[in-house]
Design an enzyme around this catalytic site. Structure first.
Site, PDB file in Angstrom:
ATOM      1  CG  ASP A  15     -81.231  30.463 -13.961  1.00  0.00           C
ATOM      2  OD1 ASP A  15     -81.822  31.454 -13.807  1.00  0.00           O
ATOM      3  OD2 ASP A  15     -81.741  30.089 -14.848  1.00  0.00           O
TER       4      ASP A  15
ATOM      5  CG  ASP B  29     -86.464  33.515 -17.393  1.00  0.00           C
ATOM      6  OD1 ASP B  29     -87.566  32.557 -17.540  1.00  0.00           O
ATOM      7  OD2 ASP B  29     -86.136  34.051 -17.622  1.00  0.00           O
TER       8      ASP B  29
ATOM      9  CG  ASP C 251     -81.258  26.845 -17.620  1.00  0.00           C
ATOM     10  OD1 ASP C 251     -81.387  26.981 -17.609  1.00  0.00           O
ATOM     11  OD2 ASP C 251     -82.453  26.438 -18.809  1.00  0.00           O
TER      12      ASP C 251
END
Length: 300
Positions: free
Chosen positions: A56, A58, A243
């Site tokens: 990913d 961000d 995240d």
């Protein structure tokens, strides 16, 4: 500006409020990685080998949510966006919850305005009532916010999270395929990647997909299914680094194993479906991830 609102996702439903006290699990130790116990009772030859590492952007490559919040609030101020008598401003506590439940900027704003009423602004003096006008205000705000976010990234004050570049280089050197799959706007992700991982690494990606490339945002698995197809490999041979729970759900729904590199805003989320949980990637090597995937496939 205080609000109380119900926010639902496929896995949870709770109350969002600028003034309501929320109860979470105690934040995990930010310095201690967590790994799921996995059995090695089956021969490693029967498991899928790691062929692709998918990041990913961000929260994984850079810790960026505070930058997105800054850009949104500056957009609201620039267009004098008002849901009541005050200019809209998303505070830190509210935005942490919002961004951890709804992926993508336009869906965030659409949900917020549906819950709190469509705003007045310099785009439309009166709150828009038809779908076309509502789409225009969201598009205008998102475009301005994206350009402001790019300016922040270009400032040179943002750095990649620990261990990301080394792990990317290890994967490439070992002949693994490397991909980035982000729900964010494509132009802003490209700028982030060029600025933070460098143009050579960016051009060397085997697959790059952004929110513009799929119809449904995470936690829908579309972006990861599209990545596996483009990479030409099985989902069992992919390992995703995310995240947040939203990203974790997208990966697991696609049939991929996922490790978590959490941030301060996602540290208290329930990552029970991850095969490993880390505060960052500074001490993680490719061989660690290869063994994790091997064990996860065996266990399943």
């Amino acid at each position: 500006m205080a609000h109380t609102m119900a926010l639902s996702s496929p896995s949870s439903s709770f109350l969002l409020s600028h003034t309501t006290r929320l109860h979470f699990r105690s934040p995990r130790n930010l310095s201690t990685p967590t790994r799921r116990p996995l059995s090695l009772s089956v021969s490693a030859s029967s498991s899928a080998a790691l062929q692709a590492l998918i990041f990913d952007c961000d929260g994984v490559i850079l810790e960026s949510e505070h930058l997105h919040r800054q850009a949104y609030n500056e957009a609201f101020a620039h267009f004098n966006v008002r849901c009541s008598s005050q200019t809209l401003n998303w505070d830190l506590a509210f935005y942490d919850q919002l961004q951890n439940q709804i992926g993508g900027g336009k869906p965030k704003m659409r949900w917020y305005f549906k819950e709190n009423g469509w705003p007045s602004s310099t785009i439309f003096e009166k709150p828009p009532e038809d779908d076309e006008s509502r789409a225009k205000i969201i598009d205008t705000l998102q475009d301005w916010k994206t350009e402001r976010y790019k300016e922040i990234i270009k400032s040179g004050t943002v750095e990649p999270r620990p261990g990301v570049l080394r792990l990317m280089d290890e994967a490439k050197a070992a002949g693994k395929k490397l991909a980035v799959c982000s729900a964010a706007t494509k132009s802003s992700v490209i700028l982030c990647l060029e600025s933070l991982i460098g143009n050579e690494r960016f051009q060397g990606l085997d697959c790059f997909l952004a929110g513009d490339d799929v119809k449904e945002k995470k936690p829908d698995p579309s972006i990861y299914l599209a990545a596996a197809k483009r990479l030409g490999i099985s989902v069992r041979e992919c390992l995703v680094v995310e995240d947040s729970v939203i990203g974790l759900q997208a990966a697991t729904k696609a049939g991929m194993s996922c490790v978590i590199s959490y941030t301060s805003s996602t540290a208290d989320q329930d990552f029970k479906d991850a095969i490993a949980i880390y505060p960052d990637l500074s001490n993680i090597r490719l061989k660690d991830l290869e063994l994790l995937l091997q064990n996860a496939v065996i266990a399943n």
